[in-house]
Design an enzyme around this catalytic site. Structure first.
Site, mmCIF file in Angstrom:
data_model
loop_
_atom_site.group_PDB
_atom_site.id
_atom_site.type_symbol
_atom_site.label_atom_id
_atom_site.label_comp_id
_atom_site.label_asym_id
_atom_site.label_seq_id
_atom_site.Cartn_x
_atom_site.Cartn_y
_atom_site.Cartn_z
ATOM 1 N N ARG A 156 0.822 -1.207 0.000
ATOM 2 C CA ARG A 156 0.000 0.000 0.000
ATOM 3 C C ARG A 156 0.857 1.259 0.000
ATOM 4 N NH1 ARG A 156 -4.781 -2.299 4.068
ATOM 5 N NH2 ARG A 156 -5.927 -3.354 2.386
ATOM 6 N N GLN A 215 -9.915 1.582 1.944
ATOM 7 C CA GLN A 215 -8.976 2.366 2.748
ATOM 8 C C GLN A 215 -9.726 3.299 3.699
ATOM 9 O OE1 GLN A 215 -5.779 1.664 2.626
ATOM 10 N NE2 GLN A 215 -6.070 0.276 0.907
ATOM 11 N N HIS A 253 -6.008 -0.815 -6.831
ATOM 12 C CA HIS A 253 -5.292 -1.996 -6.329
ATOM 13 C C HIS A 253 -4.696 -1.791 -4.946
ATOM 14 C CE1 HIS A 253 -0.987 -1.233 -8.210
ATOM 15 N NE2 HIS A 253 -1.447 -0.168 -7.629
ATOM 16 N N GLU A 254 -4.477 -2.937 -4.269
ATOM 17 C CA GLU A 254 -4.063 -3.013 -2.868
ATOM 18 C C GLU A 254 -5.080 -2.354 -1.944
ATOM 19 O OE1 GLU A 254 -1.939 -5.056 -2.459
ATOM 20 O OE2 GLU A 254 -0.954 -5.099 -4.398
ATOM 21 N N GLY A 255 -6.356 -2.544 -2.260
ATOM 22 C CA GLY A 255 -7.419 -1.993 -1.432
ATOM 23 C C GLY A 255 -7.978 -0.734 -2.033
#
Length: 622
Positions: free
Chosen positions: A315, A476, A469-471
């Protein structure tokens, strides 16, 4: 571009973050500014020579899958080899395993050159994160066989979380892992399982860049009744190599039962393969049996805990990638604005009282460069404020990592807690506002910006991924408001407020900063009040309905703090503001406080009132 970036990095590292000070710590005692600068020099050169010239190449020559293997342009192979040879894959690791024991702050700064030059080619983000996870949660043999070969560049790594039917909902993971026969627990590489399932959106999931690809895969071990445990508590983590290896890390010549189902054709990041992988479908049966061989990492059912080690690194890496794309667009549009003549100055006599002013442009006058127009300056200042502010935020978070690992116990724990609170911001804020910077870069280029004759359209396409991407942004935001600001009785929020207030106390003594210090103090109070109001009913649904506006306001407040702190450092090193770089930082800071920080009022209004306009809207009314 690299000259401007380097001078910005030098200021942030040495004048603002005092990166040299860590050399007094035992781990970094062999280092000095000279060694830090040498690393930056090497990475800047490799990025300039092996990455930047090929950014358009990898965008237009997408990975090709012939049914058996993926083909990438030669420039990607050359870039990856140069990156591995630089030692950056193991930069932060111990000397005794081939690392440089480099502070993470310097490592992050050095890696920024590659993201700016060609984020699509990539460097080693997932590989390093994969290996770092194994160094924390793996056995000694797993570290030796898998992690060390990743640090050397011989192997590469992935993270396999999402599934076609599950997306970000990890509770719905359906990939199964069953013990691989009798004696499965005695395998030297770890308890051995057979995995069956599908994983989606796997970056670098298939290629020929390295000898092997080490997949870290989330899967569930069925209970005694053969059923999967619902929720995330039943998730375990497995090492699933593309090619099987022995206990020395040598390839055995046996292909694991991991098959590429296809490549995703993306808006941007086209130089990086993005894949759908089938585990255990029987295309490459091991020992005549379907099922991908995987080795358990850590304890059964604790896989998500292990994977978060890699996810949090990723992240912050996403935030840095978004930042550098924003800055790449800024540098390109700044160059264009300085060289593109168009339009003439607005002229005309001052209007008499009560009369309409006359706006006159003298067509006989020569054209001016577009950078002389106020609105173009506005768009350039916005990009500078977003990009350089985001870079400072990411380096500050990197500094917290160093503090967490090498600082005194109490300060290290404070750094850990601060990093928990700031990670959602470090990922989400650059991914939203540096994307906006890329949009402004296109706008400055006008019609040319919408063509492939200039790089800014690619920067925007590449950056659009980073909010996903990555949440995703929404995930978030829920992590921030639903978990991070509440952790340990709100300790992280309290620590952050104390850091912000310390900056305010220093800045309020400086005439050029006093008004901005007061504005930041008011903003901090608004965020604190909105946090309490959001949770006033104690109902998560009420609080989280407006989690994204909360995160936007929280992020803008954090960035205002970062800019005020950076401006304080700039004035401390150049009190008379004689340097153009100091005037630039002061101007970007003023822009952020005048044009951006006031936005938080609208965002926090819906948070504080727990506005249900969106949450209560009936589906049929769409």
């Amino acid at each position: 571009m690299t000259t401007s970036l380097r001078s910005t990095l030098d200021f942030l590292l040495y004048d603002w973050l005092q990166a040299e000070s860590v050399t007094s710590r035992e781990r970094f005692v062999d280092h000095s500014r000279d060694t830090f600068d040498a690393v930056l020099d090497i990475c800047e050169r490799i990025a300039r020579e092996k990455y930047a010239p090929f950014n358009r190449t990898v965008d237009t020559q997408e990975p090709h899958f012939d049914g058996e293997k993926v083909t990438l342009p030669q420039c990607t192979h050359d870039a990856q080899k140069a990156y591995a040879a630089s030692g950056m894959l193991s930069a932060a690791q111990d000397y005794d395993i081939g690392g440089m024991q480099l502070p993470y702050t310097v490592e992050a700064a050095a890696n920024s050159f590659f993201a700016a030059a060609s984020v699509s080619i990539g460097s080693g983000l997932l590989t390093v994160g994969n290996a770092n996870l194994l160094m924390v949660h793996g056995t000694e043999l797993q570290k030796k066989v898998f992690a060390l070969n990743e640090f050397s560049g011989r192997f590469s790594g992935t993270m396999c979380l999402s599934e076609p039917q599950a997306g970000s909902s990890l509770s719905d993971v359906a990939t199964r892992a069953v013990p691989d026969g009798e004696g499965f627990e005695a395998d030297p590489l770890g308890p051995r399982y057979r995995l069956k399932g599908n994983k989606m959106w796997i970056s670098a999931g298939e290629h020929e860049l390295t000898d092997n690809i080490i997949h870290l895969v989330l899967a569930k071990i069925p209970g005694p009744d053969g059923k999967l445990v619902p929720g995330t508590k039943g998730i375990s983590l497995f090492i699933v190599p593309k090619k099987l290896v022995d206990t020395e890390g040598n390839l055995t010549g046996v292909r694991n039962d991991v098959a590429l189902a296809g490549l995703n054709h993306k808006l941007g990041w086209r130089g990086t393969t993005n894949t759908l992988l089938n585990f255990g479908e029987g295309k490459y049966p091991v020992g005549g049996e379907a099922g991908a061989v995987g080795y358990l990492v850590g304890q059964p059912g604790k896989g998500l805990h292990c994977m978060f080690h890699m996810m949090n690194e990723a992240r912050i890496g996403v935030g840095m990638a978004a930042t550098m794309l924003g800055l790449a667009g800024y540098y390109a549009s700044l160059d264009y604005a300085r060289n593109r003549p168009q339009g003439r100055p607005v002229q005309g006599p001052k209007a008499a009282a009560g009369a309409a002013p006359a706006v006159v442009k003298d067509a006989a006058q020569p054209q001016v460069r577009i950078i002389e127009h106020a609105d173009v300056k506005r768009m350039l200042l916005a990009q500078k404020a977003y990009g350089e502010g985001a870079l400072a935020l990411n380096l500050y978070c990197a500094r917290l990592v160093d503090e967490m690992h090498t600082g005194e116990a109490a300060l290290a724990d404070d750094a850990r807690m601060l990093l928990e609170v700031l990670t959602p911001i470090a990922k989400s804020w650059p991914s939203e506002w540096c994307l906006e910077a890329n949009s402004l870069a296109i706008q400055i280029h006008g019609g040319y910006g919408y063509t492939r004759d200039f790089p800014v359209e690619q920067y925007w396409r590449d950056n659009r991924l980073n909010m996903i991407h990555e949440g995703t942004h929404g995930i978030q935001a829920m992590d921030l408001l639903g978990r991070k600001v509440l952790m340990e009785g709100g300790r992280g929020l309290t620590l952050l407020a104390s850091r912000i207030n310390a900056t305010i106390e220093r800045a309020i003594q400086v005439p050029a900063l006093a008004a901005h210090a007061n504005a930041l103090g008011a903003a901090l109070q608004q965020v604190g009040a909105a946090t309490k109001a959001a949770w006033a009913t104690g109902q998560p649904a009420d609080a989280l309905a407006n989690a994204v506006p909360y995160m936007q306001a929280f992020g803008h407040t954090v960035l205002a703090w970062i800019w005020l702190d950076v401006a304080s450092a700039a004035l401390a090193s150049d009190a008379d503001q004689a340097q153009p770089s100091t005037a630039g930082r002061m101007g970007a800071m003023r822009y952020f406080f005048h044009y951006e920080l006031p936005k938080i009022g609208a965002w926090l209004q819906v948070v504080s009132s727990r506005d249900d306009t969106c949450a209560a809207f009936p589906e049929e009314s769409f």
